[in-house]
Design a protein around this motif. Structure first.
Motif, PDB file in Angstrom:
ATOM      1  N   ILE A  18      16.254  17.452  19.748  1.00 46.84           N
ATOM      2  CA  ILE A  18      15.438  18.636  20.051  1.00 46.84           C
ATOM      3  C   ILE A  18      14.600  19.017  18.835  1.00 46.84           C
ATOM      4  CG2 ILE A  18      15.523  21.091  20.660  1.00 46.84           C
ATOM      5  CD1 ILE A  18      18.087  20.492  22.228  1.00 46.84           C
ATOM      6  N   GLU A  19      15.210  18.945  17.647  1.00 44.62           N
ATOM      7  CA  GLU A  19      14.506  19.283  16.401  1.00 44.62           C
ATOM      8  C   GLU A  19      13.281  18.384  16.203  1.00 44.62           C
ATOM      9  OE1 GLU A  19      13.961  21.343  12.740  1.00 44.62           O
ATOM     10  OE2 GLU A  19      15.503  21.695  14.241  1.00 44.62           O
ATOM     11  N   PHE A  20      13.446  17.103  16.463  1.00 48.79           N
ATOM     12  CA  PHE A  20      12.347  16.147  16.307  1.00 48.79           C
ATOM     13  C   PHE A  20      11.154  16.567  17.157  1.00 48.79           C
ATOM     14  CE2 PHE A  20       9.966  12.280  16.778  1.00 48.79           C
ATOM     15  CZ  PHE A  20      10.231  11.512  15.655  1.00 48.79           C
ATOM     16  N   ARG A  21      11.411  16.870  18.416  1.00 53.76           N
ATOM     17  CA  ARG A  21      10.332  17.236  19.336  1.00 53.76           C
ATOM     18  C   ARG A  21       9.760  18.624  19.027  1.00 53.76           C
ATOM     19  NH1 ARG A  21      13.836  13.852  21.634  1.00 53.76           N
ATOM     20  NH2 ARG A  21      13.159  12.435  23.288  1.00 53.76           N
ATOM     21  N   SER A  22      10.658  19.569  18.670  1.00 56.77           N
ATOM     22  CA  SER A  22      10.172  20.925  18.399  1.00 56.77           C
ATOM     23  C   SER A  22       9.310  20.960  17.141  1.00 56.77           C
ATOM     24  CB  SER A  22      11.344  21.900  18.271  1.00 56.77           C
ATOM     25  OG  SER A  22      12.142  21.602  17.142  1.00 56.77           O
ATOM     26  N   ASP A  23       9.643  20.115  16.153  1.00 53.54           N
ATOM     27  CA  ASP A  23       8.824  20.056  14.944  1.00 53.54           C
ATOM     28  C   ASP A  23       7.444  19.480  15.241  1.00 53.54           C
ATOM     29  OD1 ASP A  23      10.746  21.201  13.371  1.00 53.54           O
ATOM     30  OD2 ASP A  23      11.542  19.310  12.603  1.00 53.54           O
ATOM     31  N   ILE A  24       7.393  18.469  16.103  1.00 58.12           N
ATOM     32  CA  ILE A  24       6.090  17.922  16.501  1.00 58.12           C
ATOM     33  C   ILE A  24       5.308  18.961  17.291  1.00 58.12           C
ATOM     34  CG2 ILE A  24       4.946  16.203  17.964  1.00 58.12           C
ATOM     35  CD1 ILE A  24       7.033  14.203  17.141  1.00 58.12           C
ATOM     36  N   PHE A  25       5.994  19.674  18.165  1.00 58.19           N
ATOM     37  CA  PHE A  25       5.334  20.737  18.928  1.00 58.19           C
ATOM     38  C   PHE A  25       4.767  21.805  17.992  1.00 58.19           C
ATOM     39  CE2 PHE A  25       5.519  24.906  20.974  1.00 58.19           C
ATOM     40  CZ  PHE A  25       4.758  24.682  22.108  1.00 58.19           C
ATOM     41  N   LYS A  26       5.560  22.182  16.994  1.00 58.81           N
ATOM     42  CA  LYS A  26       5.115  23.179  16.015  1.00 58.81           C
ATOM     43  C   LYS A  26       3.884  22.682  15.260  1.00 58.81           C
ATOM     44  CE  LYS A  26       7.752  23.584  12.450  1.00 58.81           C
ATOM     45  NZ  LYS A  26       8.927  23.916  11.624  1.00 58.81           N
ATOM     46  N   LEU A  27       3.894  21.435  14.839  1.00 58.77           N
ATOM     47  CA  LEU A  27       2.757  20.865  14.121  1.00 58.77           C
ATOM     48  C   LEU A  27       1.514  20.808  14.994  1.00 58.77           C
ATOM     49  CD1 LEU A  27       4.205  17.868  12.065  1.00 58.77           C
ATOM     50  CD2 LEU A  27       2.696  19.636  11.185  1.00 58.77           C
ATOM     51  N   THR A  28       1.711  20.518  16.265  1.00 57.56           N
ATOM     52  CA  THR A  28       0.586  20.296  17.164  1.00 57.56           C
ATOM     53  C   THR A  28      -0.053  21.591  17.631  1.00 57.56           C
ATOM     54  OG1 THR A  28       1.629  18.259  17.954  1.00 57.56           O
ATOM     55  CG2 THR A  28      -0.113  19.176  19.327  1.00 57.56           C
ATOM     56  N   THR A  29       0.749  22.601  17.902  1.00 55.18           N
ATOM     57  CA  THR A  29       0.225  23.777  18.601  1.00 55.18           C
ATOM     58  C   THR A  29       0.356  25.099  17.834  1.00 55.18           C
ATOM     59  OG1 THR A  29       2.343  24.148  19.711  1.00 55.18           O
ATOM     60  CG2 THR A  29       0.763  22.734  20.841  1.00 55.18           C
ATOM     61  N   ILE A  30       1.339  25.201  16.935  1.00 53.21           N
ATOM     62  CA  ILE A  30       1.620  26.476  16.284  1.00 53.21           C
ATOM     63  C   ILE A  30       0.981  26.571  14.905  1.00 53.21           C
ATOM     64  CG2 ILE A  30       3.428  28.060  15.533  1.00 53.21           C
ATOM     65  CD1 ILE A  30       3.303  27.598  18.542  1.00 53.21           C
ATOM     66  N   CYS A  31       0.972  25.474  14.175  1.00 52.52           N
ATOM     67  CA  CYS A  31       0.553  25.491  12.773  1.00 52.52           C
ATOM     68  C   CYS A  31      -0.793  24.796  12.570  1.00 52.52           C
ATOM     69  CB  CYS A  31       1.598  24.796  11.894  1.00 52.52           C
ATOM     70  SG  CYS A  31       3.201  25.603  11.894  1.00 52.52           S
TER      71      CYS A  31
ATOM     72  N   VAL B  16      24.343  35.317  10.056  1.00 54.87           N
ATOM     73  CA  VAL B  16      23.239  34.356  10.010  1.00 54.87           C
ATOM     74  C   VAL B  16      21.907  35.073   9.810  1.00 54.87           C
ATOM     75  CG1 VAL B  16      21.944  32.655  11.354  1.00 54.87           C
ATOM     76  CG2 VAL B  16      24.447  32.611  11.369  1.00 54.87           C
ATOM     77  N   VAL B  17      21.716  36.199  10.500  1.00 54.96           N
ATOM     78  CA  VAL B  17      20.461  36.952  10.375  1.00 54.96           C
ATOM     79  C   VAL B  17      20.293  37.504   8.962  1.00 54.96           C
ATOM     80  CG1 VAL B  17      19.209  39.003  11.160  1.00 54.96           C
ATOM     81  CG2 VAL B  17      20.353  37.526  12.824  1.00 54.96           C
ATOM     82  N   VAL B  18      21.378  38.075   8.412  1.00 60.84           N
ATOM     83  CA  VAL B  18      21.309  38.624   7.049  1.00 60.84           C
ATOM     84  C   VAL B  18      20.981  37.526   6.045  1.00 60.84           C
ATOM     85  CG1 VAL B  18      22.669  39.671   5.194  1.00 60.84           C
ATOM     86  CG2 VAL B  18      22.817  40.572   7.525  1.00 60.84           C
ATOM     87  N   ILE B  19      21.603  36.364   6.216  1.00 60.18           N
ATOM     88  CA  ILE B  19      21.336  35.242   5.308  1.00 60.18           C
ATOM     89  C   ILE B  19      19.880  34.800   5.426  1.00 60.18           C
ATOM     90  CG2 ILE B  19      21.873  32.829   4.851  1.00 60.18           C
ATOM     91  CD1 ILE B  19      23.925  34.853   3.812  1.00 60.18           C
ATOM     92  N   MET B  20      19.328  34.795   6.638  1.00 63.78           N
ATOM     93  CA  MET B  20      17.914  34.444   6.824  1.00 63.78           C
ATOM     94  C   MET B  20      17.017  35.414   6.068  1.00 63.78           C
ATOM     95  SD  MET B  20      17.745  33.429  10.884  1.00 63.78           S
ATOM     96  CE  MET B  20      15.945  33.527  10.857  1.00 63.78           C
ATOM     97  N   ILE B  21      17.346  36.698   6.135  1.00 62.30           N
ATOM     98  CA  ILE B  21      16.540  37.711   5.437  1.00 62.30           C
ATOM     99  C   ILE B  21      16.627  37.506   3.924  1.00 62.30           C
ATOM    100  CG2 ILE B  21      16.318  40.177   4.958  1.00 62.30           C
ATOM    101  CD1 ILE B  21      17.345  40.677   7.828  1.00 62.30           C
TER     102      ILE B  21
ATOM    103  N   THR C  90      22.535  25.919  14.898  1.00 62.32           N
ATOM    104  CA  THR C  90      21.869  24.965  15.791  1.00 62.32           C
ATOM    105  C   THR C  90      21.092  25.690  16.886  1.00 62.32           C
ATOM    106  OG1 THR C  90      23.559  23.272  15.390  1.00 62.32           O
ATOM    107  CG2 THR C  90      22.231  23.052  17.392  1.00 62.32           C
ATOM    108  N   PHE C  91      21.742  26.662  17.512  1.00 65.08           N
ATOM    109  CA  PHE C  91      21.053  27.419  18.564  1.00 65.08           C
ATOM    110  C   PHE C  91      19.924  28.266  17.996  1.00 65.08           C
ATOM    111  CE2 PHE C  91      25.145  26.807  20.943  1.00 65.08           C
ATOM    112  CZ  PHE C  91      24.594  26.064  21.978  1.00 65.08           C
ATOM    113  N   ARG C  92      20.099  28.753  16.762  1.00 63.43           N
ATOM    114  CA  ARG C  92      19.012  29.506  16.119  1.00 63.43           C
ATOM    115  C   ARG C  92      17.772  28.633  15.957  1.00 63.43           C
ATOM    116  NH1 ARG C  92      16.605  29.313  11.547  1.00 63.43           N
ATOM    117  NH2 ARG C  92      18.061  27.751  10.770  1.00 63.43           N
ATOM    118  N   ARG C  93      17.967  27.388  15.509  1.00 64.34           N
ATOM    119  CA  ARG C  93      16.830  26.486  15.330  1.00 64.34           C
ATOM    120  C   ARG C  93      16.141  26.198  16.649  1.00 64.34           C
ATOM    121  NH1 ARG C  93      20.241  22.987  12.484  1.00 64.34           N
ATOM    122  NH2 ARG C  93      19.621  21.308  13.896  1.00 64.34           N
ATOM    123  N   ILE C  94      16.951  25.995  17.695  1.00 63.56           N
ATOM    124  CA  ILE C  94      16.364  25.722  19.013  1.00 63.56           C
ATOM    125  C   ILE C  94      15.575  26.929  19.497  1.00 63.56           C
ATOM    126  CG2 ILE C  94      16.910  25.267  21.433  1.00 63.56           C
ATOM    127  CD1 ILE C  94      19.330  23.651  20.458  1.00 63.56           C
TER     128      ILE C  94
END
Length: 693
Positions: free
Chosen positions: A563-576, A397-402, A471-475
């Motif tokens: 979890i994805e729904f909430r984490s994406d909102i969190f990312k939009l609100t605080t990270i990006c 999974v890590v190699v594919i991400m790279i 799934t766990f990677r996304r979380i």
């Protein structure tokens, strides 16, 4: 929300990095900034300067309510009439006909008429139309040196061409963004998400809102399948069957296909409903999507239609660029495929002894690498009977991400070579390239195990591993790590705010906080909506293309998507950084990609049923024989019947899917009714004017 409150930020290149003709020119940098501020204030912008260490880093821009209304009329913004929720183009003359504007109401109430996203969109539209006049002295002459199209007289175009402007993006309003985040955490968005999605649209705009609307819809549609999947699993366990021999599992693939086609048509209706409610139904010419790219190059000619000078790029040159893109992408995918096969060897999935009648010797298997395969043997480093066997999966999974990150730059480079004229064509080309590449490396190991090794148990094992690890990677990447970073950055920002307060006693606390918050905004990452879409569409492929291999995936996906729904909102609100508002009436190319995956799933699940598993043998045992190794083979003269039956089932599924599409249109009746009512009101008004005349 005050109409004149600065909501758009223009970030400038620092003086030490700004150069003209490769020469550092701090004096020109300073004069251009003063010139820009003067031009913007002349255009009625409210301009605030963000200064750090006596250098202007950015401008924050706003417009007054009356100016916003004039721009809204110019760009034909649609707003809701007071008549039964019908949407119509806003005009200043008819302003009191629209819901939210009443005679005698206060200025603050007027300023609530446009949402945050509409306000930033209107500010951006007016900003892009600020002209660069020829009588603007030395600063005009400096800007005229830049740009491939010397006839373009737009200020922001020239500032971007000369490298003075780095980025333009909306500013976060923390009270609103934090409110959206709290709302997403307090309720289950998949039971009552429409109000939350409306809030997202009002704040972030239509493009972002459509992503969350689709994610909400997609996850909601999984509930029926998530109810059926555990029943099949319990039945399989009860009867001691495997996924390879369970007679119920193929029906799950059929149900998945029919439900997916049905859901796709219902999504198109819901998408149309949202676009009407948000005033973007059949959005066209004024949006950024059809604008000519500034980087577009071509031969100048006179348009036979408009008589204006246009740029023309030969179609054959773009076709050659397409061919080159296909060759480069295909070559990289071949390398990725080879890497994946090596990974499958390490995981113990490739070995001639798994099918000795097919592979007579070790040398006869073209993809078997003895040393790598030995690493998964009992007692070896990655013994498949221990938890250490998960290490190759994680590394995979890590190699594919790279590799995917590397191809992101390659895709942008290839698309630039194609020299697309419009932003829409450029973005769609990038999306298709990256999707095909990333979908290829995501699905290749599964397709290999299913249709080359023809091993349903290996397919299920690899699908479970990839699905769960991803799934766990996304979380981890989108939830846990951002929370940790937010905590660390929050402590640093709080310390910076305290230092700022001590150093500058003349400013109010609120002013200091606004300044620090703006500086923090400049340091945030850009939001990339492509990555969010891609993750969910890849997941859709796991669920549909290999439905009969891992039915429980739909059950797990619901929790992961919440979890994805909430984490994406969190990312939009605080990270990006807050993304630029882009008005659109659909999710674009993703509709095509989603439909393609779903229609292809009819074929893949039929092949899994007939060729890659023993599922078909449970229904037609006379078509197969089982050898001493337990492997199934076609009975004498029965192979043709199996092929015919598999394709017959696939054609029946396609026919059912087409029947569903024919019965469910893209435009729902409630939207059609409102469109007819608007046409009636306009005709009635025209007739009334004719009678007066």
């Amino acid at each position: 929300m005050a109409g004149s409150k600065p909501l758009l930020l223009v970030e400038f290149t620092k003086a030490k990095d700004f150069a003209i003709d490769k020469e550092k020119t701090p004096s020109v940098h300073s004069s251009l900034l003063r010139f820009t501020a003067h031009k913007l204030r002349d255009a009625n912008f409210v301009v605030n300067e963000i200064v750090e260490e006596d250098e202007i880093l950015a401008f924050t821009l706003g417009l007054k309510q009356e100016d916003l209304e004039e721009v809204a009329e110019t760009v034909e913004l649609r707003k809701e009439l007071k008549t039964d929720g019908v949407m119509d183009i806003f005009t200043v003359q008819r302003r009191l006909d629209f819901r939210g504007l009443d005679a005698g109401q206060s200025k603050d109430e007027d300023e609530q008429f446009f949402t945050h996203s509409e306000t930033t969109y209107l500010i951006g539209c007016k900003l892009n139309e600020v002209s660069l006049d020829s009588n603007d002295s030395s600063s005009f002459e400096a800007l005229q040196k830049f740009g491939k199209d010397k006839n373009t007289g737009k200020l922001m175009y020239r500032l971007e061409e000369c490298g003075l402007v780095q980025h333009m993006f909306p500013l976060h309003t923390k009270s609103v963004s934090n409110g959206i985040l709290r709302e997403s955490l307090k309720i289950s968005p998949f039971f009552n998400a429409k109000k939350l999605i409306r809030s997202i649209r009002d704040y972030y705009g239509e493009e972002v809102a459509f992503y969350f609307a689709w994610l909400d819809f997609f996850t909601t549609q999984l509930f029926l399948l998530a109810t059926i999947a555990p029943i099949i699993y319990i039945s399989r366990m009860w009867h001691g069957h495997t996924v390879d021999t369970c007679w119920l599992t193929p029906f799950f693939g059929v149900i998945m296909f029919i439900c997916s086609v049905f859901s796709t048509r219902r999504w198109l209706q819901q998408q149309t409903r949202y676009s009407y409610e948000w005033g973007t139904y059949h959005q066209n010419t004024s949006t950024h999507k059809v604008q000519v790219r500034r980087e577009f190059e071509g031969e100048k000619k006179i348009s036979p239609v408009t008589g204006e000078v246009i740029k023309v790029y030969p179609a054959w040159k773009r076709m050659l660029a397409y061919l080159f893109s296909a060759i480069v992408t295909g070559t990289l995918l071949s390398f990725v495929s080879y890497t994946i096969i090596l990974s499958l060897n390490i995981q113990g999935y490739v070995h001639p002894r798994h099918n000795p009648l097919r592979w007579i010797s070790e040398d006869s298997h073209p993809f078997y690498f003895p040393y790598l395969a030995s690493l998964s043997e009992p007692g070896a480093m990655f013994d498949i009977n221990t938890y250490f066997s998960l290490i190759p999966v994680v590394v995979h999974v890590v190699v594919i991400m790279i590799l995917n990150t590397f191809y992101q730059y390659v895709a942008n480079w290839l698309t630039n070579l194609e020299n697309h004229e419009t932003i829409a064509n450029h973005e769609n080309s990038v999306i298709i390239k990256r999707f095909l590449f990333e979908a290829g490396d995501a699905y290749f190991p599964l397709l290999y195990l299913a249709f080359y090794e023809k091993d349903m148990m290996k397919l299920r094992a690899e699908l479970v591993n990839l699905f769960l690890v991803d799934t766990f990677r996304r979380i981890l990447v989108e939830c846990i790590l951002p929370l940790a970073m937010k905590y660390i950055e929050g402590r640093g920002n709080q310390s910076a705010l305290e230092i700022k307060k001590k150093q500058d006693k003349t400013e109010t606390n609120q002013s200091s906080m606004n300044h620090i918050e703006t500086i923090i905004e400049l340091e945030k990452d850009h939001y990339e909506i492509f990555d969010d879409y891609l993750e969910m569409v890849i997941q859709l492929g796991y669920l549909t293309l290999f439905a009969s291999a891992f039915p429980l995936a739909s059950f797990i996906a619901i929790g992961a998507n919440m979890i994805e729904f909430r984490s994406d909102i969190f990312k939009l609100t605080t990270i990006c950084r807050k993304p630029r508002v882009l008005k659109t009436d659909n999710i674009g190319t993703w509709n095509l990609l989603i439909s393609s995956i779903i229609w292809l799933s009819a074929l893949t699940n039929c092949f899994l049923f007939g060729y890659s598993s023993k599922q078909m043998m449970e229904f037609f045992p006379s078509f197969y024989v089982v050898d001493v190794e337990g492997e199934q083979h076609f009975a004498s003269n029965k192979g043709g019947f199996v092929v015919l039956l598999v394709f017959l089932i696939e054609r029946i599924l396609l026919f059912v899917g087409m029947a569903i599409c024919a019965c469910i249109g893209e435009t729902p009746e409630d939207v059609t009714l409102k469109l007819d009512k608007l046409a009636f009101l306009k005709e009635k008004k025209i007739n009334a004017k004719d009678k007066v005349l």
